[in-house]
Write an enzyme that holds these catalytic residues in place. Sequence first.
Site, PDB file in Angstrom:
ATOM      1  N   TRP A 353       0.836  -1.206   0.000  1.00 16.82           N
ATOM      2  CA  TRP A 353       0.000   0.000   0.000  1.00 16.82           C
ATOM      3  C   TRP A 353       0.870   1.254   0.000  1.00 16.82           C
ATOM      4  O   TRP A 353       0.365   2.353   0.250  1.00 16.82           O
ATOM      5  CB  TRP A 353      -0.936   0.008   1.215  1.00 16.82           C
ATOM      6  N   ASP A 354       2.153   1.096  -0.315  1.00 14.88           N
ATOM      7  CA  ASP A 354       3.091   2.203  -0.139  1.00 14.88           C
ATOM      8  C   ASP A 354       2.817   3.379  -1.061  1.00 14.88           C
ATOM      9  O   ASP A 354       3.315   4.484  -0.795  1.00 14.88           O
ATOM     10  CB  ASP A 354       4.523   1.701  -0.325  1.00 14.88           C
ATOM     11  N   GLU A 492      -0.687  -5.081  11.950  1.00 10.83           N
ATOM     12  CA  GLU A 492      -0.128  -6.361  11.520  1.00 10.83           C
ATOM     13  C   GLU A 492       0.180  -7.325  12.657  1.00 10.83           C
ATOM     14  O   GLU A 492       0.253  -8.531  12.443  1.00 10.83           O
ATOM     15  CB  GLU A 492       1.134  -6.184  10.653  1.00 10.83           C
ATOM     16  N   LYS A 612       2.560  -2.831  16.305  1.00  6.86           N
ATOM     17  CA  LYS A 612       3.814  -2.724  15.568  1.00  6.86           C
ATOM     18  C   LYS A 612       4.027  -1.313  15.039  1.00  6.86           C
ATOM     19  O   LYS A 612       5.134  -0.793  15.016  1.00  6.86           O
ATOM     20  CB  LYS A 612       3.797  -3.721  14.405  1.00  6.86           C
ATOM     21  N   GLN A 613       2.940  -0.691  14.583  1.00 11.44           N
ATOM     22  CA  GLN A 613       3.024   0.608  13.927  1.00 11.44           C
ATOM     23  C   GLN A 613       1.669   1.285  14.023  1.00 11.44           C
ATOM     24  O   GLN A 613       0.717   0.721  14.562  1.00 11.44           O
ATOM     25  CB  GLN A 613       3.418   0.434  12.462  1.00 11.44           C
TER      26      GLN A 613
END
Length: 796
Positions: A353-354, A492, A612-613
């Site tokens: 999805w960058d 994630e 995680k983020q």
Amino acid sequence: MTDGWTWTYDRYDPARERLVESLCALGNGRFATRGSAPECPAGPAHYPGTYLAGCYDRRASTVAGRRVENEDLVNLPDWTRLRYRCLPDDGPPGAWLTPGSPDLRHYGVRLDLKAGTLTRHLYFRDADGHGLRVDHTRLVHMGDPCLAAQRSTFRAYGWTGAVEVESVLDGAVVNAGVERYRNLEGRHLMDHRTGFGPDGTAWLSCRTTDPGVRLALAVRTTTRPGRPAEESATPTTTVQTYRLPTGPRRPATLVKTLALRTSADRPDGDPRTAACDDLARAPAFPRLLATHEASWRCLWEQGELRVPGEAGRILRLHLFHLLQTLSPHTAELDAGVPARGLHGEAYRGHVFWDELFVLPYLNLHFPEVARALLMYRHRRLPAARAAARHTGGRGAMYPWQSASSGREETQELHLNPRSGRWLPDHSRLQRHVGSAVAYNVWTYARTTGDRGFLHAAGAEVLLEIARYWAGAAAFDPDLGRYRIRGVVGPDEYHDAYPDATTPGIDDNAYTNVTAAWVLARGLDLMAELPEARRAELTEELSLDEAEIARWDDVSRHLHIPFHRGVISQFEGYGDLAELDWEGYRARYGDIRRLDRILEAEGDTVNRYQASKQADTLMLGYLFRPAELYALFDRLGHRLDDDVWRATVAYHLRRTSHGSTLSSLVHGWVTTRGKGADAWRYCEEALLGDVADVQGGTTGEGIHLGAMAGTVDLVERGITGLEAGPQGLRVEPVALAQIPRFAFTLCFHGHRGVRVRVLPGRLAVRVPASPRGPLTVVLPGGRRFDVAPGEECWFRL
């Protein structure tokens, strides 16, 4: 680093060579070559690699007793390889020289960002006082996307004789650049053929195994003084050996010029013939270098970003790698946004999805490239539709990882290097990637004014994603709301509830809010379409009034979980255990990959409130506070500054920052919120790759989304810039660390608009053109029109 345009390393350190190779890679948007030392084959310290945008190959492997398939970005034959040694008149031949040789006395690497060249300087001196200086200069041509070249100059000190040089074209390469993939099949090239042509030309042809792309590399080697070559070849490798006389003040030079062609090129033809023809037309190195530098000058003019100090140097490096991966040449290709650039094999070169972090910059500087990247998604719409049908849904369900065909390429198993165990991978349940695609379609059209794209290909993509979300949402009569179950969010880490037998979590806030946004934009788009196009799409997609009514209902009644006065990451998140963060930091130090640590202990991160983020806080990246509050209001939830600040603080304390995108997103969120920690997160995002904060991952390929995102953070985040139909809206945020900067953008056909930001002031210069004035909207809604050919200053 000696100035704002060079990136240098002044000593040889085998432990960091792979980092250097990634950060010093050269590319032109069609292909890229890692910045590896030409003297060294692949090994523990070095990993030469050349990667072609969109060139993937599928192979099967047996892992943990299971047969799995993976599609990888293919490592192409190494065209840079060079071996050399000294042949002194007064002694025996010397050993083959490499940066690891004991006779090495000096080693320097210099990446010139302005010129797009990589230079290596080596100096060797043996026990007898014989010295040899070697200078390599490499380019991957930004003007002609099929060409690259490498010039090597040899200077003798204290001796006379010859330098024996082997110019190698090595096709015996595999994909082996990522340690944790070593158990997977890495042989992707077959049917090798080699040969030699006139004028020092060697060629190599081969093909990938599946789908069978034919490749050809032709290398022309020239020397000064001119000498004939001894030629030898195997089915996978060519070697041209030269003995070049040298001595004090008598340098010898060898130039390798590459032409790379494939069966995917247009017009169609034989790749080997095309590559050899390209070489025949290619000029000598000085001319190649001059035209290459001229092409880079044009790019920098269009993509200019000037920020003072150390931050500016890193931002320019980030921008350099973005332009090498996604240049105007990319617009001619069927390629997406590879998460790790064309710089290495991590993530197998896949598209995630960058583009969500890359397209905002491209929209404002290279809109034709942004449009082409969105067409990559449109061409894979049939595959996304098939994926939705496979799950019993409708519309389009885009894959978490995409490559050549548009099918789901997410691995089924992943390796935990800490435990050595192969584990099921459920990250394909990140359905939110579809919302990212729709968001990119919408924001591209608003930024560029390209309504033709939005009403044609863009409408097909966005409406089919909206249709998918409407079908994926199921009504819960007890809640009186719609729910989206069995997904994985951007975090994630959480891929299931504790002790659950099936994967997925329910009502991920980011997934549900963005799904509601897509449905609302789908309704807006249907309302604005010309009547003929609306009728055409209604017929083509079999849309009826009942389905459109459901879109509206779902967009207003999706369930968004809350707990303790903050937005929950997902339903039940607040019931999970709290993690002993300080205890784990004390035991392990670096806990970015907390999931791996816990799994190795026999535990699971699914039990804890630990991310995680950025997940919920990704909403603060996509939407300004006012937009986010309005979106929640549409959903029937009250969200204001106090609730949002509490939500940000809550989730920040529970994030391990295991992704380079994490600090970037948190930098955006805290900058928009004018938080005291804003610069700390921005600085972490800047250092992610250059300092290799994740401990070795940069050597596997740069993190393109994080690099592009830092540039965008300065241009849009700090300026508060929003480009839309009403004009350029700006609302700068004061950051003492970047008090002044300037950049050039393209907006609604105005190319070369220059924006300068200084403390308390803003300047906008519109280049002379036949177009009308450009509207600037300042804080408080003040509107000004800047005429072509004028520069206006504004007090903020």
